[in-house]
Design an enzyme around this catalytic site. Structure first.
Site, PDB file in Angstrom:
ATOM      1  N   LYS A  22       0.843  -1.151  -0.168  1.00  0.00           N
ATOM      2  CA  LYS A  22      -0.124  -0.124  -0.069  1.00  0.00           C
ATOM      3  C   LYS A  22       0.862   1.374   0.003  1.00  0.00           C
ATOM      4  O   LYS A  22       0.636   2.058  -0.647  1.00  0.00           O
ATOM      5  CB  LYS A  22      -0.981   0.262   1.154  1.00  0.00           C
ATOM      6  CG  LYS A  22      -1.445   1.425   1.685  1.00  0.00           C
ATOM      7  CD  LYS A  22      -2.420   1.263   2.875  1.00  0.00           C
ATOM      8  CE  LYS A  22      -1.665   1.457   4.135  1.00  0.00           C
ATOM      9  NZ  LYS A  22      -1.201   3.119   4.419  1.00  0.00           N
ATOM     10  N   ASN A  23       1.923   1.365   0.793  1.00  0.00           N
ATOM     11  CA  ASN A  23       2.789   2.338   1.094  1.00  0.00           C
ATOM     12  C   ASN A  23       3.698   2.639  -0.154  1.00  0.00           C
ATOM     13  O   ASN A  23       4.440   3.652  -0.085  1.00  0.00           O
ATOM     14  CB  ASN A  23       3.411   2.329   2.422  1.00  0.00           C
ATOM     15  CG  ASN A  23       2.325   2.542   3.514  1.00  0.00           C
ATOM     16  OD1 ASN A  23       1.304   3.106   3.218  1.00  0.00           O
ATOM     17  ND2 ASN A  23       2.860   2.334   4.681  1.00  0.00           N
ATOM     18  N   CYS A 120      -4.302  12.478  13.615  1.00  0.00           N
ATOM     19  CA  CYS A 120      -5.048  11.113  13.551  1.00  0.00           C
ATOM     20  C   CYS A 120      -4.507  10.091  14.504  1.00  0.00           C
ATOM     21  O   CYS A 120      -4.057  10.779  15.463  1.00  0.00           O
ATOM     22  CB  CYS A 120      -4.504  10.411  12.055  1.00  0.00           C
ATOM     23  SG  CYS A 120      -2.882   9.434  12.174  1.00  0.00           S
ATOM     24  N   ARG A 125       0.948  14.111  13.184  1.00  0.00           N
ATOM     25  CA  ARG A 125       1.279  13.996  11.839  1.00  0.00           C
ATOM     26  C   ARG A 125       1.446  15.134  10.932  1.00  0.00           C
ATOM     27  O   ARG A 125       0.773  15.472  10.203  1.00  0.00           O
ATOM     28  CB  ARG A 125       0.146  12.971  11.189  1.00  0.00           C
ATOM     29  CG  ARG A 125      -0.162  11.734  12.042  1.00  0.00           C
ATOM     30  CD  ARG A 125       0.889  10.845  11.902  1.00  0.00           C
ATOM     31  NE  ARG A 125       1.226  10.071  10.634  1.00  0.00           N
ATOM     32  CZ  ARG A 125       0.450   9.320   9.924  1.00  0.00           C
ATOM     33  NH1 ARG A 125      -0.607   8.943  10.503  1.00  0.00           N
ATOM     34  NH2 ARG A 125       0.985   8.780   8.936  1.00  0.00           N
ATOM     35  N   ASP A 308       5.247   0.286  11.987  1.00  0.00           N
ATOM     36  CA  ASP A 308       3.982  -0.163  11.485  1.00  0.00           C
ATOM     37  C   ASP A 308       3.792  -1.597  11.835  1.00  0.00           C
ATOM     38  O   ASP A 308       2.932  -2.210  11.455  1.00  0.00           O
ATOM     39  CB  ASP A 308       3.962  -0.166   9.899  1.00  0.00           C
ATOM     40  CG  ASP A 308       3.737   1.337   9.511  1.00  0.00           C
ATOM     41  OD1 ASP A 308       3.854   1.602   8.158  1.00  0.00           O
ATOM     42  OD2 ASP A 308       3.469   2.220  10.327  1.00  0.00           O
ATOM     43  N   ARG A 400      -8.235  -0.411   5.277  1.00  0.00           N
ATOM     44  CA  ARG A 400      -7.453   0.287   4.824  1.00  0.00           C
ATOM     45  C   ARG A 400      -6.078  -0.015   4.003  1.00  0.00           C
ATOM     46  O   ARG A 400      -5.443   0.199   3.054  1.00  0.00           O
ATOM     47  CB  ARG A 400      -7.059   1.656   5.619  1.00  0.00           C
ATOM     48  CG  ARG A 400      -8.405   2.482   6.196  1.00  0.00           C
ATOM     49  CD  ARG A 400      -7.737   3.566   6.945  1.00  0.00           C
ATOM     50  NE  ARG A 400      -6.837   4.360   6.128  1.00  0.00           N
ATOM     51  CZ  ARG A 400      -6.421   5.364   6.694  1.00  0.00           C
ATOM     52  NH1 ARG A 400      -6.486   5.692   7.946  1.00  0.00           N
ATOM     53  NH2 ARG A 400      -5.395   6.033   6.051  1.00  0.00           N
TER      54      ARG A 400
HETATM   55  C1  EPZ Z   1       4.658   6.665   6.464  1.00  0.00           C
HETATM   56  O1  EPZ Z   1       3.832   7.811   6.923  1.00  0.00           O
HETATM   57  C2  EPZ Z   1       3.659   5.545   6.328  1.00  0.00           C
HETATM   58  N1  EPZ Z   1       2.674   6.060   5.581  1.00  0.00           N
HETATM   59  C3  EPZ Z   1       3.317   5.375   7.647  1.00  0.00           C
HETATM   60  O2  EPZ Z   1       2.396   4.113   7.475  1.00  0.00           O
HETATM   61  C4  EPZ Z   1       4.509   4.926   8.632  1.00  0.00           C
HETATM   62  O3  EPZ Z   1       4.085   4.746   9.895  1.00  0.00           O
HETATM   63  C5  EPZ Z   1       5.536   6.088   8.619  1.00  0.00           C
HETATM   64  O4  EPZ Z   1       5.834   6.522   7.216  1.00  0.00           O
HETATM   65  C6  EPZ Z   1       6.680   5.638   9.261  1.00  0.00           C
HETATM   66  O5  EPZ Z   1       7.297   4.736   8.588  1.00  0.00           O
HETATM   67  C7  EPZ Z   1       2.668   6.067   4.050  1.00  0.00           C
HETATM   68  O6  EPZ Z   1       3.819   5.656   3.560  1.00  0.00           O
HETATM   69  C8  EPZ Z   1       1.512   6.278   3.226  1.00  0.00           C
HETATM   70  P1  EPZ Z   1       6.747  10.174   8.518  1.00  0.00           P
HETATM   71  P2  EPZ Z   1       4.452   9.273   6.985  1.00  0.00           P
HETATM   72  O7  EPZ Z   1       6.555  11.527   7.641  1.00  0.00           O
HETATM   73  O8  EPZ Z   1       5.172   9.790   5.734  1.00  0.00           O
HETATM   74  C9  EPZ Z   1       6.971  13.567  11.865  1.00  0.00           C
HETATM   75  C10 EPZ Z   1       0.615   2.721   8.084  1.00  0.00           C
HETATM   76  O9  EPZ Z   1       0.273   2.204   8.961  1.00  0.00           O
HETATM   77  N2  EPZ Z   1       6.946  14.380  10.776  1.00  0.00           N
HETATM   78  O10 EPZ Z   1       7.820   9.135   8.098  1.00  0.00           O
HETATM   79  O11 EPZ Z   1       3.209  10.159   7.442  1.00  0.00           O
HETATM   80  C11 EPZ Z   1       5.896  12.809  12.303  1.00  0.00           C
HETATM   81  O12 EPZ Z   1       4.922  13.136  13.078  1.00  0.00           O
HETATM   82  C12 EPZ Z   1       1.103   4.062   8.086  1.00  0.00           C
HETATM   83  O13 EPZ Z   1       0.629   2.256   6.388  1.00  0.00           O
HETATM   84  C13 EPZ Z   1       7.125  15.922  11.022  1.00  0.00           C
HETATM   85  O14 EPZ Z   1       7.552  16.275  11.977  1.00  0.00           O
HETATM   86  O15 EPZ Z   1       5.308   9.465   8.219  1.00  0.00           O
HETATM   87  C14 EPZ Z   1       6.558  11.267  12.650  1.00  0.00           C
HETATM   88  O16 EPZ Z   1       6.818  11.601  14.020  1.00  0.00           O
HETATM   89  C15 EPZ Z   1       0.843   4.764   9.161  1.00  0.00           C
HETATM   90  N3  EPZ Z   1       6.835  16.827   9.944  1.00  0.00           N
HETATM   91  C16 EPZ Z   1       7.942  11.149  12.017  1.00  0.00           C
HETATM   92  O17 EPZ Z   1       8.134  12.513  11.363  1.00  0.00           O
HETATM   93  C17 EPZ Z   1       6.671  16.545   8.738  1.00  0.00           C
HETATM   94  O18 EPZ Z   1       6.622  17.276   7.794  1.00  0.00           O
HETATM   95  C18 EPZ Z   1       7.703  10.149  10.848  1.00  0.00           C
HETATM   96  O19 EPZ Z   1       6.572  10.506   9.918  1.00  0.00           O
HETATM   97  C19 EPZ Z   1       6.512  15.174   8.293  1.00  0.00           C
HETATM   98  C20 EPZ Z   1       6.632  13.845   9.484  1.00  0.00           C
END
Ligand code: EPZ
Length: 431
Positions: A22-23, A120, A125, A308, A400
């Protein structure tokens, strides 16, 4: 709302096939916005987030064709005329990954208006790093009424260092940089396999990307991208989920169509716990006939243990002898599953980002509530070993990200069925 009913106690035996990731599919679908030509994606999982993304692209004016029958895992996206480069709140609020259209829309159309995702279940996020990166590429970004608006005549290459490692942040800016003028160097990038898979598609489309999958990615901007055909990589999180299911149920389960090279941290932890596995080039066999011993685990960015799979690992830890300390380093609120596991008999103490799980505790069936995608998976795993019949409500969360999970589990011996709502809603029509 659909429910899953699971009677525990059956070992999982046989072969289960992993769907496409999915990702990886979500950013690859967003990449279709970068060209006027059709993009054909194969091995697309039939999950709710994919349907949401199809609807999102269709609402912008893209022609979205969904394969059927044997081609049901293929989708063709033709973003020739993008009438409105917008992602509305009612779509983005159901799927945060909608922000992946931000970079491609600014790069292709010079304008994007995307709803801020809002929080969420697992954390705030924010997308501040996506926005900061686009500004460094020369976009003018404003925020009002819950929307981000970004404009740029043409993005200009820049050197960008991410303050934090962000998966979709890396993907968003990687896509934007492909059409920017000059070279872009992205540093402190996410190294997830899904980033490398996106880059593989973009390079097939004519982009010039080097280093995807490492912390530093170099992109030489081009003026136009063409259509391409690409097969999405297998879902490593689904594979990890089934590995843990096979272990917990004391089964002998072959996870086919996966890529063991993406599962290093998970396989390493399973070994520490005493679970036997055997890998080939595209499958892993898990044998759960040993008693399990507790071990500590901390979630980290790839190639560390994936956040995840944290909830799923917690379910396994309830069946391990001793105390396991689980630390969630990526999200600030990703222990929602713990309370439900406790209601089933688990012994878990939460202290901030740490959870101490004391096992082995027998689990008893209960009526439980899914709160987010991976928490739901954890409850399914617990139900597979619980004494009695567990009812899991709000399984739209699990739909999802897991394709036909009850069919896949039933085929390897689980006693699981879905109770649909009396009058199922019509599936959202795809134009
Ligand atoms: C991706 O989410 C995945 N989703 C998530 O999978 C996964 O848990 C996550 O990466 C971490 O591996 C998809 O790929 C669609 P991040 P993403 O940006 O990109 C902070 C699932 O279950 N952050 O890597 O949204 C954030 O708050 C989902 O399939 C900022 O502060 O995660 C977090 O603490 C859930 N500012 C950390 O970075 C930003 O602009 C990592 O988030 C962006 C992120």
């Amino acid at each position: 709302m659909d429910k899953l009913v699971i009677r525990g106690g059956e070992p999982l035996l046989g072969t289960v096939r992993v769907s496409g990731a999915k990702n990886a599919a979500l950013p690859c679908m967003a990449a279709a916005l970068l060209t006027e030509e059709p993009v054909i994606l194969e091995n697309i999982p039939q999950v709710r987030d994919i349907q949401t993304t199809r609807n999102l692209l269709a609402a912008m004016g893209a022609e979205v064709e969904l394969g059927c029958g044997r081609a049901q895992h293929r989708t063709t996206l033709h973003c020739k005329n993008l009438a409105s480069p917008e992602a509305s709140y009612d779509l983005v609020k159901t799927m945060r990954a909608s922000t992946l259209v931000l970079g491609p829309l600014v790069a292709r159309c010079g304008r994007a208006r995307v709803s801020l995702p809002g929080g969420c279940a697992i954390g705030s996020r924010p997308i501040d790093l996506h926005i900061k990166g686009l500004e460094q590429l020369g976009a003018k970004v404003t925020q009002d009424h819950g929307y981000v608006e970004a404009t740029a005549h043409r993005l200009k290459g820049a050197e960008i260092v991410f303050d934090k490692i962000t998966v979709t942040g890396t993907e968003d800016l990687l896509m934007a940089a492909t059409l920017a003028e000059g070279e872009t160097i992205l540093q402190n990038c996410a190294r997830e396999p899904e980033v490398a898979d996106l880059a593989a598609l973009l390079n097939k489309m004519g982009a010039k990307i080097e280093g995807a999958g490492t912390a530093t990615i170099r992109v030489k901007g081009v003026t136009k991208l063409k259509g391409a055909k690409h097969r999405i990589i297998p879902d490593r999180i689904e594979a990890g989920t089934f590995l843990i299911a096979g272990a917990m149920t004391g089964g002998d389960l072959n996870i086919a169509g996966c890529d063991p090279a993406h599962l290093g941290a998970i396989l390493g932890k399973l070994k520490e716990v005493g679970v036997k596995t055997k890998s080939t080039a595209d499958s892993v066999r898990v044998m759960g006939d040993n008693p399990f011993t507790a071990t500590d685990m901390s979630t980290e960015e790839y190639p560390g243990f994936p956040t995840d799979c944290q909830a799923q690992f917690m379910a396994l830890a309830t069946q391990a002898e001793g105390a396991s300390v689980i630390t969630e380093n990526i999200f600030e609120n990703r222990f929602m599953h713990a309370q439900e596991l406790i209601r089933m008999g688990a012994n878990i103490k939460i202290e901030g980002r740490r959870a101490v799980v004391r096992g082995k505790t027998p689990l008893s069936a209960a009526a439980v509530l899914a709160s987010d995608l991976r928490a739901s998976a954890s409850l399914v795993l617990a139900a597979l070993v619980a004494d009695g019949e567990t009812i899991i409500d709000r399984v739209y969360h699990i739909d999802r990200g897991y394709e036909h999970i009850e069919e896949k589990l039933r085929a390897v011996g689980a006693q699981i069925k879905r109770i649909g709502e009396m009058f199922p809603k019509k599936a959202a029509a795809v134009k």
